[in-house]
Structure formats: structure tokens, C-alpha cells
Design a protein around this motif. Structure first.
Motif, PDB file in Angstrom:
ATOM      1  N   ASP A  99      13.621 -11.572  -3.320  1.00 56.14           N
ATOM      2  CA  ASP A  99      12.918 -10.672  -4.231  1.00 56.14           C
ATOM      3  C   ASP A  99      13.523  -9.284  -4.097  1.00 56.14           C
ATOM      4  N   MET A 100      13.847  -8.667  -5.237  1.00 53.63           N
ATOM      5  CA  MET A 100      14.520  -7.366  -5.226  1.00 53.63           C
ATOM      6  C   MET A 100      13.837  -6.394  -6.180  1.00 53.63           C
ATOM      7  N   ALA A 101      13.981  -5.112  -5.871  1.00 56.07           N
ATOM      8  CA  ALA A 101      13.489  -4.056  -6.760  1.00 56.07           C
ATOM      9  C   ALA A 101      14.263  -2.787  -6.477  1.00 56.07           C
ATOM     10  N   GLY A 102      14.513  -2.015  -7.543  1.00 53.59           N
ATOM     11  CA  GLY A 102      15.212  -0.751  -7.378  1.00 53.59           C
ATOM     12  C   GLY A 102      16.717  -0.883  -7.548  1.00 53.59           C
ATOM     13  N   GLU A 103      17.381   0.244  -7.553  1.00 55.11           N
ATOM     14  CA  GLU A 103      18.831   0.299  -7.711  1.00 55.11           C
ATOM     15  C   GLU A 103      19.423   1.130  -6.585  1.00 55.11           C
TER      16      GLU A 103
ATOM     17  N   THR B 180       6.075  -6.045   1.138  1.00 55.69           N
ATOM     18  CA  THR B 180       7.142  -5.062   1.279  1.00 55.69           C
ATOM     19  C   THR B 180       7.275  -4.202   0.024  1.00 55.69           C
ATOM     20  N   ASP B 181       7.041  -4.820  -1.140  1.00 56.04           N
ATOM     21  CA  ASP B 181       7.161  -4.072  -2.391  1.00 56.04           C
ATOM     22  C   ASP B 181       6.138  -2.939  -2.458  1.00 56.04           C
ATOM     23  N   GLU B 182       4.945  -3.179  -1.901  1.00 55.91           N
ATOM     24  CA  GLU B 182       3.874  -2.189  -1.967  1.00 55.91           C
ATOM     25  C   GLU B 182       4.249  -0.875  -1.302  1.00 55.91           C
ATOM     26  N   VAL B 183       5.005  -0.943  -0.212  1.00 52.34           N
ATOM     27  CA  VAL B 183       5.232   0.265   0.596  1.00 52.34           C
ATOM     28  C   VAL B 183       6.659   0.797   0.516  1.00 52.34           C
ATOM     29  N   PHE B 184       7.532   0.124  -0.220  1.00 51.52           N
ATOM     30  CA  PHE B 184       8.928   0.566  -0.267  1.00 51.52           C
ATOM     31  C   PHE B 184       9.093   1.742  -1.213  1.00 51.52           C
ATOM     32  N   PRO B 185       9.799   2.799  -0.783  1.00 45.81           N
ATOM     33  CA  PRO B 185       9.971   4.003  -1.617  1.00 45.81           C
ATOM     34  C   PRO B 185      11.127   3.855  -2.605  1.00 45.81           C
ATOM     35  N   LEU B 186      10.848   3.346  -3.786  1.00 45.15           N
ATOM     36  CA  LEU B 186      11.913   3.127  -4.760  1.00 45.15           C
ATOM     37  C   LEU B 186      12.591   4.419  -5.187  1.00 45.15           C
ATOM     38  N   ASP B 187      11.890   5.543  -5.057  1.00 47.81           N
ATOM     39  CA  ASP B 187      12.479   6.817  -5.467  1.00 47.81           C
ATOM     40  C   ASP B 187      13.522   7.321  -4.478  1.00 47.81           C
TER      41      ASP B 187
ATOM     42  N   VAL C  78      21.167  -1.219   5.960  1.00 46.89           N
ATOM     43  CA  VAL C  78      19.881  -0.899   6.577  1.00 46.89           C
ATOM     44  C   VAL C  78      19.028  -2.161   6.602  1.00 46.89           C
ATOM     45  N   ILE C  79      18.424  -2.444   7.760  1.00 47.64           N
ATOM     46  CA  ILE C  79      17.574  -3.626   7.907  1.00 47.64           C
ATOM     47  C   ILE C  79      16.253  -3.207   8.541  1.00 47.64           C
ATOM     48  N   GLY C  80      15.152  -3.695   7.981  1.00 42.82           N
ATOM     49  CA  GLY C  80      13.847  -3.354   8.543  1.00 42.82           C
ATOM     50  C   GLY C  80      12.818  -4.405   8.204  1.00 42.82           C
ATOM     51  N   GLY C  81      11.584  -4.153   8.640  1.00 47.39           N
ATOM     52  CA  GLY C  81      10.527  -5.089   8.332  1.00 47.39           C
ATOM     53  C   GLY C  81       9.194  -4.676   8.916  1.00 47.39           C
TER      54      GLY C  81
ATOM     55  N   CYS D 266      17.938  -0.196  -3.124  1.00 48.15           N
ATOM     56  CA  CYS D 266      17.424  -1.458  -3.649  1.00 48.15           C
ATOM     57  C   CYS D 266      16.762  -2.228  -2.512  1.00 48.15           C
ATOM     58  N   ARG D 267      15.479  -2.517  -2.675  1.00 46.90           N
ATOM     59  CA  ARG D 267      14.786  -3.337  -1.673  1.00 46.90           C
ATOM     60  C   ARG D 267      15.133  -4.801  -1.888  1.00 46.90           C
ATOM     61  N   VAL D 268      15.556  -5.448  -0.809  1.00 42.59           N
ATOM     62  CA  VAL D 268      15.858  -6.876  -0.836  1.00 42.59           C
ATOM     63  C   VAL D 268      14.985  -7.557   0.214  1.00 42.59           C
ATOM     64  N   THR D 269      14.088  -8.417  -0.221  1.00 44.42           N
ATOM     65  CA  THR D 269      13.233  -9.166   0.697  1.00 44.42           C
ATOM     66  C   THR D 269      13.551 -10.649   0.558  1.00 44.42           C
ATOM     67  N   ILE D 270      14.049 -11.239   1.635  1.00 43.58           N
ATOM     68  CA  ILE D 270      14.348 -12.667   1.648  1.00 43.58           C
ATOM     69  C   ILE D 270      13.107 -13.357   2.193  1.00 43.58           C
ATOM     70  N   GLU D 271      12.307 -13.920   1.299  1.00 41.86           N
ATOM     71  CA  GLU D 271      11.070 -14.548   1.749  1.00 41.86           C
ATOM     72  C   GLU D 271      11.403 -15.678   2.714  1.00 41.86           C
ATOM     73  N   ALA D 272      10.866 -15.582   3.931  1.00 39.65           N
ATOM     74  CA  ALA D 272      11.206 -16.526   4.987  1.00 39.65           C
ATOM     75  C   ALA D 272      10.745 -17.942   4.650  1.00 39.65           C
ATOM     76  N   ARG D 273      11.320 -18.899   5.309  1.00 45.10           N
ATOM     77  CA  ARG D 273      10.942 -20.296   5.102  1.00 45.10           C
ATOM     78  C   ARG D 273       9.425 -20.456   5.228  1.00 45.10           C
ATOM     79  N   GLY D 274       8.836 -21.125   4.246  1.00 36.60           N
ATOM     80  CA  GLY D 274       7.393 -21.342   4.265  1.00 36.60           C
ATOM     81  C   GLY D 274       6.578 -20.157   3.786  1.00 36.60           C
ATOM     82  N   HIS D 275       7.237 -19.130   3.288  1.00 34.38           N
ATOM     83  CA  HIS D 275       6.554 -17.927   2.814  1.00 34.38           C
ATOM     84  C   HIS D 275       6.867 -17.683   1.341  1.00 34.38           C
ATOM     85  N   GLY D 276       5.907 -17.100   0.640  1.00 34.28           N
ATOM     86  CA  GLY D 276       6.135 -16.735  -0.754  1.00 34.28           C
ATOM     87  C   GLY D 276       6.575 -17.928  -1.577  1.00 34.28           C
ATOM     88  N   HIS D 277       7.703 -17.757  -2.289  1.00 34.68           N
ATOM     89  CA  HIS D 277       8.224 -18.824  -3.136  1.00 34.68           C
ATOM     90  C   HIS D 277       9.362 -19.589  -2.472  1.00 34.68           C
TER      91      HIS D 277
END
Length: 269
Positions: free
Chosen positions: A18-22, A39-46, A92-95, A50-61
Motif C-alpha cells: 500500500d502506497m501514498a504520496g510522491e 500507517t496511513d493515518e499518521v504518515f506526514p504526506l506533506d 528510510v525504514i520505520g514502523g 512516498c509511504r510504502v507499507t508492505i502488509e505483513a503475511r496474514g495482515h490486511g490484504h
């Protein structure tokens, strides 16, 4: 605008990315039994990333695959494979929570991939199965032994549920939601396996980290002890520590503080 793409792991499990931003990519991972909405809720797109969230196995979709392979190490390996195939490291990597443990492990085990680190609301230091994760493990145990409604009633009326209702109501809301999280067998396995897992790094390895690091913590959170955030910030040389409002006090302020802390850090890189 959020967008998604599939990523297939080496053992044939399809993960949702899942991605958002440029801008330059920031891998930003969710917590246990969470998904990219967290992660989308708190990521500062401004901030221009670009936020990239790799939904872990068994999570999300994402598919779960072999339940016996659900682990922090596996989740890390999936992210490393994605970076190597799709991005230009180091990045940059975080979580958040479990995502923070994943990011910490990646920074230690794959320093070639990481140029900066964001650890938010850590639920682990370095040891596996910390006591603060016991409530998650208990939910998993109950889901494996009782029907969901009975399991939930038992948990809420038990000593852990009563304690969290008084000390950390936001934690209790999250835990209560797991009793209806589908599929229940995957949820139960995740809660038991990951709660008894850890980043599998040493105190010395963490102390030897040299990448720019932001650590975010808040109080009134039994699952993500404020002391853990403090300890990691003190252990990592030059780390910046930011205390934000807890969701128990104000979710709106929590989100605003989180975005501000991350935004300042990212813009200074």
C-alpha cells in the motif's frame, strides 16, 4: 491518493503493498494484526515522501501462507526482498509497534538497506516474549480454546482485561477487536507466535547503530511501554526522542503530534 500493488515472495505468498504520496520511498510498517490504515493515518504526506507499507503475511490484504512461518524474521526478509527488487537502497525504514521491531531488525541485519530509522511506540527492546506482550498472547490462547464470544467475555472479565480498562483503555479496545478479526485461526496464530517472538538483535548491535534515528513514544500504553521508547532512544547514539499525546488522551492530538514528529525528521534528512 492511496494505491496498491501485489508483491510475490520467494515461497509464493502474495503480499499487498500500500502506497501514498510522491517522492523518495519510506518503508513504514504497521503493528501486530494491523494494516496499512494504521500507517496511513499518521504518515506526514506533506513531507515530500512516498509511504510504502508492505502488509505483513496474514495482515490486511496479504496472504498468510504457511502459518508456521509467521515471524518477525520472515516479515523482515519479505521487506528486504521487496526493497531489493523494487527500490534503490538505502532508504528510510520505520514502523509502529511490531513494525518498529521489524525496522530495528532490518537496520541491524541489513544495514545496506537502511539510511535512517523510525521507531514508533516500540513493544520490544531486544528480548523475545516481553511481559508487555502477554495480553496479546492471552487473546491468541483464548481464541484457540474457546468460541470467539466466550473467549472475549472471558478476557474482558479476567485480570488482564480489568487492569487494562483502568490503565490503558486504548490497548483494551484494540485487543477486544481481535476476537472478531477474520480469519480467526490466522489471528490466533499471529497473536501467539509474534507475542512470543522478538527482533532477535542484541543490545550491543543496537548500540552500534549509527543511522539517523527517530524514536516516538507516549504514556498510558501498557502494550508499548513509554520506558521502552526512552531506553531505545538512549541506546542508539544520536537518536532523537519525541513524546507525543496518547490516543487515550486525544486521538486527534496523537495523530497531529505523530505527523509533526515524523515530518520534521524526514525533512531534515
Amino acid at each position: 491518493m492511496r494505491r496498491a500493488q501485489p508483491f510475490e515472495t520467494s515461497d509464493g505468498v502474495t503480499l499487498n503493498v500500500d502506497m501514498a504520496g510522491e517522492g523518495a520511498s519510506v518503508i513504514f510498517q504497521h503493528g501486530l494484526c494491523g494494516d496499512a490504515a494504521q500507517t496511513d493515518e499518521v504518515f506526514p504526506l506533506d513531507a515530500g515522501f512516498c509511504r510504502v507499507t508492505i502488509e505483513a503475511r496474514g495482515h490486511g490484504h496479504s496472504q498468510a501462507g504457511n502459518l508456521e512461518r509467521l515471524s518477525i524474521a520472515t516479515f523482515c526478509n519479505d521487506i528486504a526482498a521487496y526493497i531489493e527488487k523494487n527500490l534503490t537502497p538505502p532508504i528510510v525504514i520505520g514502523g509502529i509497534s511490531m513494525g518498529a521491531a521489524i525496522a530495528l531488525r532490518l537496520a541491524v541485519k541489513r544495514p545496506d538497506l537502511v539510511k535512517a530509522l523510525i521507531i514508533a511506540r516500540p513493544a520490544w527492546l531486544t528480548a523475545p516474549a516481553p511481559e508487555n506482550m502477554a495480553p496479546n498472547a492471552e487473546v491468541g490462547r483464548l481464541l484457540k480454546t474457546l468460541p470467539p464470544d466466550e473467549a472475549k467475555t472471558t478476557f474482558l472479565a479476567g485480570p488482564v482485561g480489568v487492569r487494562l480498562a483502568a490503565e490503558a483503555p486504548d490497548n483494551l479496545v484494540s485487543l477486544a477487536g481481535f476476537f472478531s478479526r477474520a480469519p480467526l485461526d490466522v489471528t490466533a496464530e499471529l497473536l501467539t507466535r509474534i507475542s512470543n517472538d522478538g527482533p532477535d538483535v542484541t543490545d550491543e548491535e543496537v548500540s552500534n547503530l549509527t543511522v539517523p534515528t527517530l524514536v516516538i513514544g507516549h504514556d498510558r500504553d501498557s502494550i508499548h511501554p513509554f520506558a521502552y521508547a526512552r531506553a531505545l532512544a538512549e541506546r542508539i547514539a544520536g537518536a532523537r526522542f519525541v513524546q507525543i499525546a496518547s490516543k487515550t488522551e486525544s486521538r486527534a492530538q496523537y495523530v497531529a503530534d505523530f505527523r509533526l514528529a515524523m515530518g520534521h525528521f524526514l525533512k531534515e534528512l
